[in-house]
Scaffold this active site. Structure first.
Site, mmCIF file in Angstrom:
data_model
loop_
_atom_site.group_PDB
_atom_site.id
_atom_site.type_symbol
_atom_site.label_atom_id
_atom_site.label_comp_id
_atom_site.label_asym_id
_atom_site.label_seq_id
_atom_site.Cartn_x
_atom_site.Cartn_y
_atom_site.Cartn_z
ATOM 1 N N LYS A 182 0.832 -1.202 0.000
ATOM 2 C CA LYS A 182 0.000 0.000 0.000
ATOM 3 C C LYS A 182 0.869 1.254 0.000
ATOM 4 O O LYS A 182 0.556 2.239 -0.671
ATOM 5 C CB LYS A 182 -0.929 -0.006 1.227
ATOM 6 C CG LYS A 182 -2.074 -1.008 1.098
ATOM 7 C CD LYS A 182 -2.818 -1.252 2.406
ATOM 8 C CE LYS A 182 -3.850 -2.367 2.202
ATOM 9 N NZ LYS A 182 -4.490 -2.836 3.431
ATOM 10 N N GLN A 187 -5.089 -1.873 9.657
ATOM 11 C CA GLN A 187 -4.861 -3.133 8.940
ATOM 12 C C GLN A 187 -5.390 -4.324 9.740
ATOM 13 O O GLN A 187 -5.117 -4.449 10.935
ATOM 14 C CB GLN A 187 -3.354 -3.291 8.661
ATOM 15 C CG GLN A 187 -2.981 -4.524 7.857
ATOM 16 C CD GLN A 187 -3.497 -4.507 6.420
ATOM 17 O OE1 GLN A 187 -3.696 -3.440 5.835
ATOM 18 N NE2 GLN A 187 -3.736 -5.668 5.865
ATOM 19 N N ASP A 223 -11.620 2.465 4.222
ATOM 20 C CA ASP A 223 -12.075 1.079 4.078
ATOM 21 C C ASP A 223 -13.604 0.987 3.962
ATOM 22 O O ASP A 223 -14.128 -0.042 3.556
ATOM 23 C CB ASP A 223 -11.677 0.264 5.314
ATOM 24 C CG ASP A 223 -10.360 -0.477 5.136
ATOM 25 O OD1 ASP A 223 -10.087 -0.933 4.011
ATOM 26 O OD2 ASP A 223 -9.626 -0.621 6.131
HETATM 27 N N1 GUN Z 1 -6.711 -6.953 5.594
HETATM 28 C C1 GUN Z 1 -7.003 -7.656 4.477
HETATM 29 N N2 GUN Z 1 -7.786 -6.941 3.645
HETATM 30 C C2 GUN Z 1 -8.002 -5.749 4.255
HETATM 31 C C3 GUN Z 1 -8.726 -4.583 3.885
HETATM 32 O O1 GUN Z 1 -9.364 -4.483 2.831
HETATM 33 N N3 GUN Z 1 -8.689 -3.563 4.791
HETATM 34 C C4 GUN Z 1 -8.003 -3.653 5.971
HETATM 35 N N4 GUN Z 1 -8.042 -2.605 6.792
HETATM 36 N N5 GUN Z 1 -7.325 -4.724 6.339
HETATM 37 C C5 GUN Z 1 -7.320 -5.755 5.479
#
Ligand code: GUN
Length: 283
Positions: free
Chosen positions: A54, A98, A121
């Site tokens: 990311k 996360q 998110d």
């Molecule tokens: N862990 C795996 N996929 C995601 C996601 O889309 N958002 C977040 N915050 N954590 C994740």
């Protein structure tokens, strides 16, 4: 018949180019840099890899990313306090915690401390509620939004189609079913307790599989010409494989997403898009 592959890497590359242009324009016009903060608690190796990815994505489009690393022994209150600081920080426009969080932390409580306008998110109840009710302009979860974009890239009309979603998670299954209804599809939800899953999947013009079970859907469960979206990311030794048995499904589907290189890259691109949207709300 052999399916057309929906190339998530190529689609996400185009999205990043467009975001890069808009981010540059914002910087020129306002002098501001868009900021995304990622809260990473503990030392789950997979999460660390995702977060690095990311950060790289942000770098490519000119978004400033910062990672707030917290020890695995942090309490729910500690993480909530870190999120509140980010809520108050005007240089941070998007916040992401996360997942998965270490055992013992209250994920739901932590999500609810995120300012809904910074919730890239789209997991905060305010955003979920707006999506459910059709009221307002919610932040929409990245994976479901990316899935709809991938379906849109095919020439299959969603209006009037029969979409079957396998998996009822808050992250993917539930929101994608709402988005598909918004696109005028008739949606069937299947899950781990569904009796005779194949009977449902075989009737799907659009099949979204987000169950977290490797090889759950095989070619004989796919309607000829269907759009098959595989959200699964399962470890198979050194490889990552989806929930769909690609080789047999590709023989029957009209379009199919690969794993890797399908939904994953699109999710990451939409995160950048959501961050840009968050900036427009609170920048
Ligand atoms: N862990 C795996 N996929 C995601 C996601 O889309 N958002 C977040 N915050 N954590 C994740």
């Amino acid at each position: 018949m052999s399916a057309v592959i929906i190339d998530g890497r190529e689609m996400s590359r185009k999205i990043r180019i467009s975001i890069r242009r808009r981010v540059d324009l914002i910087r020129k016009q306002t002098g501001k840099t868009i900021g995304l903060a990622v809260v990473l608690v503990g030392d789950d190796p997979a999460s660390a890899i995702y977060v690095r990815g990311k950060q790289r994505d942000c770098e490519k489009v000119g978004i400033a990313s910062s990672v707030i690393r917290m020890p695995a022994a942090s309490g729910t209150r500690d993480v909530e306090a870190a999120v509140r600081e980010l809520n108050a920080d005007a240089s941070i426009h998007g916040i992401l915690v996360q997942f998965p969080l270490p055992a013992g932390l209250d994920s739901n409580a932590i999500i609810q401390t995120i300012d809904p306008t910074k919730d890239v998110d789209g997991f905060h109840v305010v955003n979920c509620g707006m999506l459910l009710s059709g009221v307002g302009n919610p932040m929409i979860p990245c994976t479901p939004l990316g899935i709809v974009e991938m379906i849109r890239s095919t020439d299959r009309d969603m209006t009037g189609s029969h979409a079957v979603v396998v998996g009822r998670s808050n992250l993917v299954g539930k929101p994608v079913s709402l988005l598909l209804q918004r696109e005028n599809a008739t949606v069937t939800m299947c899950h781990s307790r569904t009796v005779d899953l194949a009977e449902h999947t075989r009737r799907a013009d659009i099949l979204v599989v987000a169950a977290g079970r490797r090889g759950l859907v095989t070619g004989d469960m796919v309607k000829h010409g269907a759009v098959v979206i595989d959200v699964g990311m399962n470890r198979d030794g050194d490889r990552v494989v989806g929930d769909v048995d690609f080789d047999s499904a590709a023989k029957r589907a009209g379009w199919i997403t690969p794993v890797p290189g399908g939904v994953g890259p699109m999710t990451r691109a939409i995160l950048l898009q959501n961050t840009l949207q968050a900036f427009k709300r609170n920048g």
